[in-house]
Write a protein that holds these residues in place. Structure first.
Motif, short mmCIF file in Angstrom:
data_model
loop_
_atom_site.label_atom_id
_atom_site.label_comp_id
_atom_site.label_asym_id
_atom_site.label_seq_id
_atom_site.Cartn_x
_atom_site.Cartn_y
_atom_site.Cartn_z
N THR A 1 3.90 5.99 -5.43
CA THR A 1 4.02 6.20 -6.88
C THR A 1 3.24 7.41 -7.35
O THR A 1 3.52 7.96 -8.41
N SER A 2 2.29 7.87 -6.55
CA SER A 2 1.49 9.03 -6.94
C SER A 2 2.15 10.35 -6.57
O SER A 2 1.64 11.42 -6.94
N LYS A 3 3.25 10.30 -5.86
CA LYS A 3 3.89 11.53 -5.39
C LYS A 3 4.68 12.20 -6.52
O LYS A 3 5.16 11.55 -7.43
N SER A 4 4.83 13.50 -6.39
CA SER A 4 5.40 14.29 -7.48
C SER A 4 6.92 14.30 -7.52
O SER A 4 7.50 14.78 -8.48
N ALA B 1 2.42 1.68 -3.43
CA ALA B 1 1.41 2.17 -4.37
C ALA B 1 1.13 3.65 -4.15
O ALA B 1 1.09 4.43 -5.11
N GLU B 2 0.96 4.05 -2.90
CA GLU B 2 0.69 5.46 -2.62
C GLU B 2 1.87 6.33 -3.01
O GLU B 2 1.69 7.43 -3.54
N TYR C 1 7.68 7.12 1.36
CA TYR C 1 6.72 6.00 1.36
C TYR C 1 7.44 4.66 1.28
O TYR C 1 7.00 3.68 1.86
N HIS D 1 9.61 12.50 -2.05
CA HIS D 1 8.35 12.09 -1.42
C HIS D 1 8.12 10.59 -1.55
O HIS D 1 7.68 9.94 -0.61
N PHE D 2 8.42 10.06 -2.72
CA PHE D 2 8.27 8.62 -2.96
C PHE D 2 9.17 7.85 -2.00
O PHE D 2 8.77 6.84 -1.42
N SER E 1 0.83 -1.22 0.00
CA SER E 1 0.00 0.00 0.00
C SER E 1 0.86 1.25 0.00
O SER E 1 0.55 2.22 -0.72
#
Length: 103
Positions: A41-44, A38-39, A52, A48-49, A35
């Motif tokens: 991967t949405s970071k800019s 996956a979350e 996670y 940030h990635f 999870s």
């Protein structure tokens, strides 16, 4: 994701006393690993990635500790333990290498 299924299958065999204890915690940790990836991967940004990925790695180490506890409590066989801990260790290495590449 396969590890999540294996952990769920394992924790279903735990004694009822563990339903809201160790079994629940192990399930949450197992789910947290993919999870967070996956979350992330949405970071800019990679920064940030990376955070996670750190959280995912932390959950993997937490799950390993909980697996040790479950083994010591005799909730799984040595064979089951060895297979799962090897899977978790491989996952930890993969996440660590991915983090290193992001910088």
């Amino acid at each position: 994701m396969e590890l999540v299924g294996e952990i769920y299958k394992l924790t279903r065999t735990f004694p009822d006393i563990e339903k809201f204890g160790l079994a629940s915690q192990m399930n949450r940790c197992a789910v947290s690993i993919p999870s967070n990836i996956a979350e992330g991967t949405s970071k800019s940004s990679d920064k940030h990635f990376n955070k996670y990925l750190e959280d995912s790695l932390g959950s993997a180490f937490e799950l390993e500790t909980q697996l040790i506890i479950a083994f010591r409590e005799k909730y799984l066989t040595e064979k089951e333990y060895n297979i799962l801990v090897e899977t978790i260790n491989q996952l930890q290495k993969m996440i660590s290498r991915f983090k290193d590449r992001l910088g």
